[in-house]
Design a protein around this motif. Structure first.
Motif, mmCIF file in Angstrom:
data_model
loop_
_atom_site.group_PDB
_atom_site.id
_atom_site.type_symbol
_atom_site.label_atom_id
_atom_site.label_comp_id
_atom_site.label_asym_id
_atom_site.label_seq_id
_atom_site.Cartn_x
_atom_site.Cartn_y
_atom_site.Cartn_z
ATOM 1 N N LEU A 150 28.030 -30.509 -30.935
ATOM 2 C CA LEU A 150 27.516 -29.611 -29.897
ATOM 3 C C LEU A 150 26.053 -29.963 -29.672
ATOM 4 O O LEU A 150 25.256 -29.958 -30.620
ATOM 5 N N VAL A 151 25.709 -30.289 -28.434
ATOM 6 C CA VAL A 151 24.369 -30.755 -28.107
ATOM 7 C C VAL A 151 23.747 -29.841 -27.055
ATOM 8 O O VAL A 151 24.211 -29.789 -25.915
ATOM 9 N N GLU A 152 22.727 -29.122 -27.460
ATOM 10 C CA GLU A 152 21.991 -28.272 -26.524
ATOM 11 C C GLU A 152 20.927 -29.112 -25.823
ATOM 12 O O GLU A 152 20.236 -29.906 -26.467
ATOM 13 N N PRO A 153 20.761 -28.971 -24.496
ATOM 14 C CA PRO A 153 19.745 -29.776 -23.810
ATOM 15 C C PRO A 153 18.338 -29.397 -24.249
ATOM 16 O O PRO A 153 18.069 -28.256 -24.625
ATOM 17 N N ASP A 154 17.451 -30.376 -24.211
ATOM 18 C CA ASP A 154 16.043 -30.107 -24.488
ATOM 19 C C ASP A 154 15.468 -29.231 -23.375
ATOM 20 O O ASP A 154 15.901 -29.294 -22.221
ATOM 21 N N ASN A 155 14.499 -28.399 -23.713
ATOM 22 C CA ASN A 155 13.825 -27.591 -22.703
ATOM 23 C C ASN A 155 12.368 -27.405 -23.113
ATOM 24 O O ASN A 155 11.831 -28.187 -23.892
ATOM 25 N N ARG A 156 11.734 -26.364 -22.617
ATOM 26 C CA ARG A 156 10.328 -26.144 -22.933
ATOM 27 C C ARG A 156 10.109 -24.699 -23.379
ATOM 28 O O ARG A 156 10.794 -23.780 -22.914
ATOM 29 N N ARG A 157 9.164 -24.511 -24.262
ATOM 30 C CA ARG A 157 8.789 -23.175 -24.739
ATOM 31 C C ARG A 157 7.460 -22.782 -24.111
ATOM 32 O O ARG A 157 6.465 -23.524 -24.194
ATOM 33 N N MET A 158 7.462 -21.633 -23.457
ATOM 34 C CA MET A 158 6.241 -21.157 -22.814
ATOM 35 C C MET A 158 5.233 -20.713 -23.872
ATOM 36 O O MET A 158 5.593 -20.141 -24.906
ATOM 37 N N LEU A 159 3.945 -20.982 -23.605
ATOM 38 C CA LEU A 159 2.857 -20.631 -24.517
ATOM 39 C C LEU A 159 2.079 -19.452 -23.945
ATOM 40 O O LEU A 159 1.319 -19.610 -22.983
ATOM 41 N N PRO A 160 2.261 -18.253 -24.499
ATOM 42 C CA PRO A 160 1.637 -17.053 -23.934
ATOM 43 C C PRO A 160 0.122 -17.161 -23.789
ATOM 44 O O PRO A 160 -0.440 -16.689 -22.800
ATOM 45 N N GLU A 161 -0.534 -17.797 -24.764
ATOM 46 C CA GLU A 161 -1.992 -17.880 -24.692
ATOM 47 C C GLU A 161 -2.452 -18.755 -23.525
ATOM 48 O O GLU A 161 -3.466 -18.471 -22.868
ATOM 49 N N ALA A 192 3.723 -28.188 -17.571
ATOM 50 C CA ALA A 192 3.283 -28.859 -18.795
ATOM 51 C C ALA A 192 1.989 -28.273 -19.346
ATOM 52 O O ALA A 192 1.704 -28.398 -20.538
ATOM 53 N N GLU A 193 1.206 -27.606 -18.495
ATOM 54 C CA GLU A 193 -0.068 -27.023 -18.933
ATOM 55 C C GLU A 193 0.134 -25.761 -19.757
ATOM 56 O O GLU A 193 -0.766 -25.376 -20.524
ATOM 57 N N ARG A 198 10.630 -28.302 -26.332
ATOM 58 C CA ARG A 198 11.443 -27.679 -27.376
ATOM 59 C C ARG A 198 12.770 -28.429 -27.430
ATOM 60 O O ARG A 198 13.535 -28.427 -26.471
ATOM 61 N N ARG A 199 12.998 -29.087 -28.537
ATOM 62 C CA ARG A 199 14.206 -29.892 -28.687
ATOM 63 C C ARG A 199 15.438 -28.999 -28.760
ATOM 64 O O ARG A 199 15.469 -27.993 -29.455
ATOM 65 N N GLY A 200 16.475 -29.382 -28.046
ATOM 66 C CA GLY A 200 17.730 -28.655 -28.133
ATOM 67 C C GLY A 200 18.353 -28.808 -29.506
ATOM 68 O O GLY A 200 18.197 -29.834 -30.171
ATOM 69 N N PRO A 301 19.592 -23.635 -38.631
ATOM 70 C CA PRO A 301 18.135 -23.608 -38.790
ATOM 71 C C PRO A 301 17.430 -23.219 -37.500
ATOM 72 O O PRO A 301 17.923 -23.484 -36.402
ATOM 73 N N ALA A 302 16.268 -22.590 -37.638
ATOM 74 C CA ALA A 302 15.486 -22.182 -36.472
ATOM 75 C C ALA A 302 15.132 -23.393 -35.627
ATOM 76 O O ALA A 302 15.036 -24.525 -36.128
ATOM 77 N N ARG A 303 14.919 -23.157 -34.367
ATOM 78 C CA ARG A 303 14.598 -24.231 -33.438
ATOM 79 C C ARG A 303 13.340 -24.989 -33.883
ATOM 80 O O ARG A 303 12.425 -24.407 -34.449
ATOM 81 N N ARG A 304 13.326 -26.271 -33.540
ATOM 82 C CA ARG A 304 12.155 -27.088 -33.781
ATOM 83 C C ARG A 304 11.372 -27.246 -32.471
ATOM 84 O O ARG A 304 11.962 -27.373 -31.409
ATOM 85 N N THR A 305 10.058 -27.251 -32.564
ATOM 86 C CA THR A 305 9.208 -27.539 -31.418
ATOM 87 C C THR A 305 8.351 -28.738 -31.754
ATOM 88 O O THR A 305 8.248 -29.160 -32.904
ATOM 89 N N THR A 306 7.688 -29.265 -30.744
ATOM 90 C CA THR A 306 6.781 -30.392 -30.992
ATOM 91 C C THR A 306 5.706 -29.993 -32.000
ATOM 92 O O THR A 306 5.346 -30.720 -32.910
ATOM 93 N N ARG A 307 5.234 -28.776 -31.867
ATOM 94 C CA ARG A 307 4.169 -28.278 -32.752
ATOM 95 C C ARG A 307 4.638 -28.202 -34.190
ATOM 96 O O ARG A 307 4.009 -28.684 -35.110
ATOM 97 N N SER A 308 5.850 -27.597 -34.408
ATOM 98 C CA SER A 308 6.324 -27.440 -35.780
ATOM 99 C C SER A 308 6.766 -28.779 -36.356
ATOM 100 O O SER A 308 6.609 -29.034 -37.537
ATOM 101 N N ALA A 309 7.341 -29.660 -35.502
ATOM 102 C CA ALA A 309 7.758 -30.958 -36.002
ATOM 103 C C ALA A 309 6.597 -31.795 -36.458
ATOM 104 O O ALA A 309 6.663 -32.528 -37.437
#
Length: 311
Positions: A150-161, A192-193, A198-200, A301-309
């Motif tokens: 099962l492969v979830e597509p990659d997407n993006r996580r919004m940064l509130p700050e 992108a700003e 966020r990797r699927g 496992p919880a989702r991975r992001t570029t930041r956490s990876a």
């Protein structure tokens, strides 16, 4: 709130034991419920695990050996008995369509649920939906067998700050997610700003097989890998002869494919101490290892992001 977890219904292999039922694994993935390889007794195991038939949206069979499919009649009949309203899709090797037909109509019952047969004849993407893609790959076993991914597509996580700093709020956030940018007071703010990749997530299910290309393709980058470990290393020759893996081989696959959490299962009744499977797989895999137990639950496992990876 979305739930992503594996409900283990059975962990035995050809012969069930007092503590291990035949196979059965329900992957709860947000609104989907994928039931993999329901062996004999699965319907009763579902009751013990607190799993309703209505939670099943797909049935995925790797092959037609009895410990992987003899629970199909009870599960199919339960769908109608419980009045499941949504369609349930059944994926299985096309070469075993005759067997599936026999299992589906193994006895007389009043069929009201909609079961959609979707035989798998070639490897590749076999289904798409809100969950992403369901992929099948050939495995190496004495009978035709497919594993599933099962492969979830990659997407993006919004940064509130970042959103707050650039004054993006309310409906503008949704518009930006849809269109990739938003115009605010004469300024163009790009997605992108204010977001990060966020990797699927990926889930892989590998049953009865020798080591082969399909095993590694399925396990590649899996957040959660459920894989057979029928034999221990001392019996590696038997594993190869009968088309199975050892715990050490499962650990090697997980290590080489960058798996995050490894779930070992499908244990031969010849072994008394299941913890030895963990020991052998840990010789090559340094990540989290779960020796599956009947009625256990394993969180994805919880989702991975570029930041956490990167950390």
């Amino acid at each position: 709130m979305s739930v992503r977890e594996l409900v283990v219904l059975g962990t035995g292999s050809q012969v069930p034991t007092r503590t291990r039922n035949h196979n059965g694994y329900l992957l709860r993935w947000d609104g989907e419920g994928l039931l993999f390889d329901p062996g004999e007794g699965t319907q009763r195991q579902m009751l013990f695990a607190g799993v309703a038939a209505s939670s099943i949206t797909r049935i995925c069979l790797t092959h037609f050996h009895g410990d992987h499919c003899l629970g199909v009649p009870g599960v199919v009949q339960r769908l109608s008995l419980d009045g499941v309203r949504h369609p349930v899709t059944a994926h299985f090797p096309a070469s075993g369509a005759e067997y599936f037909g026999r299992l589906r109509r193994a006895s007389v019952f009043h069929e009201t649920a909609e079961l959609v047969e979707a035989p798998v004849s070639e490897p590749g993407v076999i289904a798409r939906g809100a969950f992403g893609e369901l992929v099948a790959r050939r495995l190496s076993h004495p009978v035709e067998s497919f594993g599933y991914q099962l492969v979830e597509p990659d997407n993006r996580r919004m940064l509130p700050e970042r959103l707050a700093a650039l004054g993006v709020s309310g409906p503008a956030v949704g518009r930006m997610q849809r269109e990739g940018f938003v115009e605010l007071d004469g300024r163009r703010v790009e997605l992108a700003e204010v977001s990060e990749p966020r990797r699927g997530q990926r889930f892989a299910f590998v049953m009865d097989t020798r080591l082969c290309d399909g095993v590694f393709e399925l396990a590649d980058g899996a957040d959660l890998l459920v894989i057979e470990a029928t034999f221990r290393s001392a019996d590696a020759a038997l594993a190869t002869e009968y088309g199975h893996l050892t715990a050490a081989q499962a650990g090697r696959v997980a290590a080489e494919c960058g798996v995050r959490k490894l779930v070992l299962t499908h244990f031969s009744q010849r072994y008394a101490d299941p913890e030895q499977f963990r020991v052998e797989s840990a010789e090559t895999f340094g990540g989290e290892i779960v020796v599956a137990e009947d009625l256990g639950r394993v969180a994805v496992p919880a989702r991975r992001t570029t930041r956490s990876a990167a950390g």
